[in-house]
Design an enzyme around this catalytic site. Structure first.
Site, PDB file in Angstrom:
ATOM      1  NE  ARG A  76      -5.137 -27.609   5.602  1.00 32.79           N
ATOM      2  CZ  ARG A  76      -6.447 -28.022   6.036  1.00 32.79           C
ATOM      3  NH1 ARG A  76      -7.227 -27.127   5.589  1.00 32.79           N
ATOM      4  NH2 ARG A  76      -6.334 -28.915   6.557  1.00 32.79           N
ATOM      5  CG  ASP A  77       2.109 -26.100  10.457  1.00 33.54           C
ATOM      6  OD1 ASP A  77       2.042 -24.803  10.661  1.00 33.54           O
ATOM      7  OD2 ASP A  77       2.026 -27.033  11.246  1.00 33.54           O
ATOM      8  CG  LEU A  78       4.565 -24.878   3.488  1.00 31.50           C
ATOM      9  CD1 LEU A  78       4.778 -24.087   2.542  1.00 31.50           C
ATOM     10  CD2 LEU A  78       5.775 -25.971   3.593  1.00 31.50           C
TER      11      LEU A  78
END
Length: 319
Positions: free
Chosen positions: A74-76
């Protein structure tokens, strides 16, 4: 003092228990990645096709591992991908799981059943603007949001596309759409206009193979139903890099005894192809650093084998 070792899949850790009267402190001991993050690494040096292909494979395998274990990152973004070169080749490490979500906790009996992570719906909009999928902005998404983020990263990495991070006043890798003088996040614009056509490559003068163009478009599909999942992505990446029609016979190694190792082009093509295939099949027997060395060897063999030869597509086809 009691030491308790904990293990889950390939993730190992250690829990140290002291006296109940002592204050409790939580310590995380992490590996030091001396080469910084992907953003600094790519922008500070000229990289060749073998390295780009290796990064593409490593990142894809990282997402496959996470999704196989029911974790959505969810935060690449480039800053959350760290690099170490202790083994002699750059090894990527996906970091910062502060926003990640475990979508399914299974019993050992249930683990034998294939669970489709894309059937788990998430609703909390989170991530970094320029890497967020359109459905994340909307607040209804699945693990395929990670594929969109990875598509933005890979596209930016291959073309060295950057924008200015206003808060930290630094250049950051990331694909975007320019409206006037403003760089806009692709995901947000796709939410506003699902039919938005992406211009890949970003720079008209950049040569990029049709395979890579289509791969990026399929990773960045505005409708998540049409977007690749992690396992489809791995299959496509292997085809883009290694080719789709390699020789299957293992009895075609034909080398002459002279010092120049002269042999017919057909035999050379078949031999190199079989060697690459054999190396690829052996990777599961080795640890991560050894697998990366094998992968790099495969990529170099494929690249060399295509100089003047017909055979597996060269790594240079990325551009």
């Amino acid at each position: 003092m009691e030491v308790v070792y904990t293990s889950n899949l390939d993730i190992t850790g250690e829990r140290i228990l002291g006296s109940a009267l002592e204050p409790c402190y939580l310590w995380f001991v992490l590996e030091f990645c001396e080469s910084g993050d992907l953003n600094n690494y790519v922008l500070s040096r000229q990289l060749d096709q073998v390295i780009y292909a290796s990064f593409l494979l490593q990142l894809t395998n990282a997402i496959v591992f996470l999704h196989k274990n029911h974790v959505v990152h969810r935060d690449l973004k480039p800053e959350n991908i760290l690099i170490t070169e202790k083994s002699g080749v750059p090894v990527l490490k996906v970091a910062d799981f502060g926003l990640s979500k475990v979508c399914a906790t299974l019993t050992k009996k249930e683990e034998k059943i294939n669970v489709n992570l894309n059937n788990f719906w998430l609703s909390s909009p989170c991530g970094s603007d320029f890497y967020m999928a359109p459905e994340v902005w909307e607040g209804k998404y699945t693990a395929k949001a990670d594929i969109f983020s990875l598509g933005i990263i890979i596209w930016a990495m291959l073309e060295r596309i950057t924008f200015l991070d206003a808060e930290r006043k630094r250049e950051v890798l990331g694909a975007y759409v320019l409206q006037g003088t403003e760089a806009r996040p692709i995901g947000k614009l796709m939410l506003e206009n699902p039919k938005l056509e992406l211009c890949i490559p970003h720079n008209p003068r950049t040569f990029m193979s049709q395979g890579v163009k289509q791969l990026l478009k399929d990773m960045l599909a505005s409708n998540q139903k049409h977007r690749l999942d992690a396992f489809q992505l791995l299959n496509r990446v292997n085809k883009v890099i290694y080719g789709t029609s390699w020789p299957a016979k293992m009895d075609c190694f034909t080398f002459s005894g002279d010092s120049d190792t002269s042999y017919e082009d057909d035999n050379k093509k078949h031999s190199l192809g079989c060697l690459c295939k054999w190396l690829h099949m052996q990777q599961d027997k080795y640890d991560l650093n050894q697998r990366l060395l094998i992968s790099t060897t495969i990529l170099e063999i494929v690249s060399v084998s295509n100089k003047g030869l017909e055979g597996p597509p060269p790594i240079g086809n990325l551009f």
